[in-house]
Design a protein around this motif. Sequence first.
Motif, mmCIF file in Angstrom:
data_model
loop_
_atom_site.group_PDB
_atom_site.id
_atom_site.type_symbol
_atom_site.label_atom_id
_atom_site.label_comp_id
_atom_site.label_asym_id
_atom_site.label_seq_id
_atom_site.Cartn_x
_atom_site.Cartn_y
_atom_site.Cartn_z
ATOM 1 N N ARG A 260 48.321 35.377 37.493
ATOM 2 C CA ARG A 260 48.692 35.969 38.524
ATOM 3 C C ARG A 260 48.405 37.237 38.878
ATOM 4 O O ARG A 260 48.265 37.841 39.966
ATOM 5 C CB ARG A 260 50.195 35.524 38.857
ATOM 6 N N GLU A 261 48.173 37.996 37.687
ATOM 7 C CA GLU A 261 47.845 39.486 37.682
ATOM 8 C C GLU A 261 46.346 39.933 38.090
ATOM 9 O O GLU A 261 45.868 40.735 38.561
ATOM 10 C CB GLU A 261 47.843 40.368 36.313
ATOM 11 N N GLY A 262 45.595 38.647 38.038
ATOM 12 C CA GLY A 262 44.332 38.673 38.461
ATOM 13 C C GLY A 262 43.305 38.738 37.191
ATOM 14 O O GLY A 262 41.971 39.239 37.282
ATOM 15 N N VAL A 263 43.895 38.714 36.031
ATOM 16 C CA VAL A 263 42.933 38.690 34.541
ATOM 17 C C VAL A 263 42.368 37.411 34.321
ATOM 18 O O VAL A 263 42.941 36.448 34.307
ATOM 19 C CB VAL A 263 43.649 39.490 33.468
ATOM 20 N N ILE A 264 40.980 37.433 34.065
ATOM 21 C CA ILE A 264 40.282 36.340 33.469
ATOM 22 C C ILE A 264 40.704 36.056 32.417
ATOM 23 O O ILE A 264 40.499 36.958 31.373
ATOM 24 C CB ILE A 264 38.875 36.430 33.575
ATOM 25 N N LEU A 265 41.203 34.999 31.743
ATOM 26 C CA LEU A 265 41.974 35.017 30.622
ATOM 27 C C LEU A 265 40.858 34.312 29.465
ATOM 28 O O LEU A 265 41.336 33.183 29.015
ATOM 29 C CB LEU A 265 43.186 33.885 30.644
ATOM 30 N N GLU A 266 39.988 35.133 29.515
ATOM 31 C CA GLU A 266 38.911 34.734 28.342
ATOM 32 C C GLU A 266 38.495 35.929 27.458
ATOM 33 O O GLU A 266 37.541 36.112 26.940
ATOM 34 C CB GLU A 266 37.532 34.235 28.901
ATOM 35 N N HIS A 267 39.768 36.750 27.178
ATOM 36 C CA HIS A 267 39.613 37.879 25.939
ATOM 37 C C HIS A 267 38.581 38.660 25.931
ATOM 38 O O HIS A 267 38.124 39.201 24.947
ATOM 39 C CB HIS A 267 39.753 37.096 24.832
ATOM 40 N N SER A 268 38.082 39.107 27.285
ATOM 41 C CA SER A 268 36.604 39.578 27.108
ATOM 42 C C SER A 268 36.572 40.611 28.565
ATOM 43 O O SER A 268 36.959 39.802 29.415
ATOM 44 C CB SER A 268 35.400 38.947 26.793
ATOM 45 N N ALA A 269 35.898 41.899 28.388
ATOM 46 C CA ALA A 269 35.895 42.532 29.601
ATOM 47 C C ALA A 269 34.740 42.110 30.395
ATOM 48 O O ALA A 269 34.750 41.636 31.817
ATOM 49 C CB ALA A 269 35.748 44.068 29.240
ATOM 50 N N ASN A 270 33.512 41.507 29.542
ATOM 51 C CA ASN A 270 32.366 41.204 30.032
ATOM 52 C C ASN A 270 32.671 39.564 30.902
ATOM 53 O O ASN A 270 32.253 39.403 31.916
ATOM 54 C CB ASN A 270 31.160 40.778 29.176
ATOM 55 N N TYR A 271 33.673 38.845 30.170
ATOM 56 C CA TYR A 271 33.703 37.471 30.960
ATOM 57 C C TYR A 271 34.755 37.762 31.954
ATOM 58 O O TYR A 271 34.827 36.817 32.791
ATOM 59 C CB TYR A 271 34.282 36.600 29.742
#
Length: 738
Positions: A260-271
């Motif tokens: 809900r914070e807007g972070v893609i939960l794939e452990h990576s800045a690039n992803y």
Amino acid sequence: MRDRILYYCWRLALPFAVVAAVWIPHFSHYRIDRSPVSWEAAQASAQAPTPAVLDEISGQALGARFGIPDEKILGIAEQILVGTLAVPSFLEAPMALQGYPIDYQRGSSSLQLVMASLEVERVLLSAFEQTHDRRFLDLATRRVLDFAAHEAGQRQGDGFLWNDHAVAGRISVLAKLWRLVRESPELPIASSRQILSLVERSGRLLAKPTQFTVRTNHGVAQNLALLQIAAAFPALPESGAWRRLAVQRLNVQLPFYVSREGVILEHSANYHLFGTELLTMAVRLSVLNGLKPEPALVDAARTSRQVLARLMRPDGTLPVLGNTVAGGGSAIPIADSGGTGPIQHQWPPHPNPVTGSNLFPVAGYAIWWQANESKQLSQTLIAWAKHDGHGHKHADEGSVLFWSGGVDWLTNTGYWPYGARNEEAAYSWTGSNAPHQPGEEFLVPRSVQLLKTGEASGVSFIEVERRNTDGAQFRRQVLQIDAQTLLVLDFAQGVPKGIETIWTVDPTLRLSPGATASNFISTPVPDGRHLMISYTNHTAVRVQIRRGSERPFAGWVVVDGRPTQADALQIVDPASNSASAILFRVASGSMDAAQKISIETGATADHWAVLVEGAGELKRVSRQDTTITMGHVANSTNPADSLLVPLRPAPDVAVERAALTRAYANAVKTYPPWRELTRYRLRLSYALAILALLVELGCFAISKLAGVVTRRQFFYAHLGMTLCWAAIAVWIVQFYLR
């Protein structure tokens, strides 16, 4: 006699039935309707949609890319014309192109994925758009037709031929080709049908439940590819069903794909960058398909762009977090929230982020932006993200990434090429600066949590703890004193082999010993700044500079897709219970090479004091439970000379994390992951053949020794054999191949 023949046939059929049970799921997984597109659909596809829609979709790349700048496209395309591919980020030397299937079966896994995504054809089509030289279009068309003919004749997966990411990535290439050739009188209608049939087969693969990779960005890309087909090829009979399916599956993925914070939960800045692109495309593709974007999708795209603006540096680089490569100037997708207009991209230099702390406790990140007196920005990122089952996880909980003025002063190894040597080590603890035991396994069972945060007068603090199921505990505390100074403290308990940290610096830097045994200093960057490293030292601690080391693995950063040697400081404290501190300071001009720090005896994670000596003064930084105190030792009796940083407990995110876990579990239950087990199925087939031969030899031997066998004995012997083969089949299908 007749009964005996039936029994023999029955006995021989049993192992064949078990082998069939082994292979039927495999071939069923890849089985789709491969009938060609109808003449009517081909004719209708020549009329709709408009060229503008095809142009827009052709620019929505979902597959792996060569990453070639526009100004270099033509030169590489010219080499492709003469049968040579030269892409330094993927190839050590130019590679001769031999056509399909050979072209997607050679090289590293990363190269095979790009080739199977038809990236060579994209380069040729882009060169044609730049020059209108018909040679590029003709070669791209021939290669696609050759690929389509090969793909149509396959009945099981061949490398990356039907890889989920590769299939999704082809659609935008085929949309570009279709836009360029659909009105061309030189292209026979049969060839047009071949192109459209490849699109249709791709759609059927993307839509098939067992082919759907629900848990990662691959599944999101699959859904977007279906929306691309529905918008670019609306005359295909199944386009409407694919449109509805894509929306339904996206609704399944969104609740766990992005916090809900807007972070893609794939452990990576690039992803996160890629995920932001995907979500932005999803909103736009909904509109191109005549749909109103789902509110949850619109909100996810908007918030992920906001987080991206905090991750992205002004120069367009990203912190080397997880599967991220150093270098490159990345763009931020720009789109209105309703998706009513085409997606634009903002290229670097990007606006300077607002200074301050950004905490994403659900996702597991903190991003601090600060500026010094000369307005030079710094970015510090602390990661403790661990979302089991989600994609691209590295062993990096507690890692710290520090950037300022265009230099990654503290970094990680990054996105190591799949299939390359040292891949396992690069993704394990040795690929980051997170605290760990020497030789600790990547998959060690563990949990991680945020404990405390604090901020006052430009000073930021965070505390993260990792606990292994064997009792080992690692607690890291990061204190940013100013824009150019970090103090990191590590506490370990119950760690039999001690604690190891590997601090990797920018590949452009070289480290050398300072004036004392506990100091290291970097070479200067062009503007004259150095990095000074000072750590608490005692006789048992082992410290060594590593550069491009493979055994032990240390001193590597992946730059523009290529593993590159970099200096790294390997520090090993063999004590099972320890407390240590390390100070990183970036400064211009001459530096105090004699700077040193010490940690007072008896320090614990909640009660400690660190003395920093240098430049003729002695500073003291201490913690007492929920307060950090900083000041000069000489004036420590005067509270006015001290800075107090109050610490607060981490936000309670248990409910939100539980919701993410439930959403993920429900999605995986609905779309169980497919495991590629061809090698194991082959082994089983050989083993079953040998077993069947042994059974026959045993039956022959028993019949010779026993003499006359009654009909009843014959029946019960074969009944027992049937039950044994059935038990073997159940074990194989329900347990071994699960």
